[in-house]
Design a protein around this motif. Sequence first.
Motif, mmCIF file in Angstrom:
data_model
loop_
_atom_site.group_PDB
_atom_site.id
_atom_site.type_symbol
_atom_site.label_atom_id
_atom_site.label_comp_id
_atom_site.label_asym_id
_atom_site.label_seq_id
_atom_site.Cartn_x
_atom_site.Cartn_y
_atom_site.Cartn_z
ATOM 1 N N UNK A 1 7.888 3.359 -13.437
ATOM 2 C CA UNK A 1 7.124 2.359 -14.200
ATOM 3 C C UNK A 1 5.911 1.864 -13.421
ATOM 4 N N UNK A 2 6.030 1.825 -12.106
ATOM 5 C CA UNK A 2 4.953 1.303 -11.268
ATOM 6 C C UNK A 2 4.064 2.413 -10.715
ATOM 7 N N UNK A 3 4.372 3.675 -11.049
ATOM 8 C CA UNK A 3 3.545 4.783 -10.598
ATOM 9 C C UNK A 3 3.732 5.156 -9.150
ATOM 10 N N UNK A 4 4.934 4.930 -8.613
ATOM 11 C CA UNK A 4 5.243 5.270 -7.225
ATOM 12 C C UNK A 4 6.203 6.457 -7.195
ATOM 13 N N UNK A 5 5.940 7.405 -6.299
ATOM 14 C CA UNK A 5 6.817 8.561 -6.178
ATOM 15 C C UNK A 5 8.090 8.181 -5.416
ATOM 16 N N UNK A 6 9.179 8.898 -5.716
ATOM 17 C CA UNK A 6 10.442 8.731 -4.999
ATOM 18 C C UNK A 6 10.773 10.054 -4.328
ATOM 19 N N UNK B 1 0.777 -1.235 0.000
ATOM 20 C CA UNK B 1 0.000 0.000 0.000
ATOM 21 C C UNK B 1 0.802 1.276 0.000
ATOM 22 N N UNK B 2 2.125 1.154 -0.056
ATOM 23 C CA UNK B 2 2.956 2.359 -0.074
ATOM 24 C C UNK B 2 2.849 3.061 -1.429
ATOM 25 N N UNK B 3 2.811 4.394 -1.373
ATOM 26 C CA UNK B 3 2.728 5.178 -2.602
ATOM 27 C C UNK B 3 4.001 5.975 -2.866
ATOM 28 N N UNK B 4 4.976 5.816 -1.963
ATOM 29 C CA UNK B 4 6.203 6.592 -2.090
ATOM 30 C C UNK B 4 7.362 5.813 -1.479
#
Length: 277
Positions: free
Chosen positions: A39-44, A15-18
């Motif tokens: 590629x997976x739509x997760x922020x860094x 469930x992490x988004x970042x």
Amino acid sequence: AQQVNEHVAKHQQLGYREIKVYNRLPESVYLEILKVAADKGIQVTGHIPYTLKEAHFGDPRHSSIEHLDGLIQYATSLSPDFEPLKEEGIRNELYLQYDSLQLAPYAAKLKSNKVWLTPTLSLYANINNQQVKQELDKLRSQELVKGLLGWWESLPARVQENFKLKSDVHRQIMQQHFLDYADHILVGTDSPNPYNLPGLAVHYELEYLAEVGFAHAAVLKMATYNAARYANLTQDYGTIAPGKFANIVLLDGNPLQDIRNTKKIHQVILKGKPQLD
């Protein structure tokens, strides 16, 4: 590459988004994280690796840079050799060689790529702020504060001197390069680093941002709307409007006139319910 992909996928499933990155990541691993996360739509978010080459600085896939420390290695004419486990000491020496002109093209690249910035000015400023120490001393009887003060007050004098140098340079960086970038600045403190008490430190961060030259309205926006916009949550948070969560702080003073009035809290409303008696 496979290991990076597995780690990112695992956290996405949880469930992490970042994902937050840190200083000692090898450049190749850092760049792979940026690629896989994008590629997976997760922020860094997070720190700039010590060994990141100039060409890869300011990558728009690195959504938000935490702290200004990582900028200093691009702000001198030196080419530091970051020896493993001695990197921070080497980078500290670079502060004595800060050159605004050297940093200018890198600051411009960050702004061009719309990379968010969390300056955390309070991180290095609070240790030399006597008003902060006086406020904390009044709270000393609280167990949490007492424990933190025990740690902070045991720090050697050289930490205070080093933090003063970093604080001064970071203020210059904000004044010289980012006063036109208020819409991509976030409010953070890095609590519980020295003299950054969770909660109280935020008010001083707002004060420092105003001191370097941001309009008070812009500073308040950084702490509210900017945070919601960065997190893609403006549909529910960030402004007071019908249909949004009623998370509101009522004040007994106007922060547009004096940003320190954010500490004059009259009432806290969380999801429509008052929290203070």
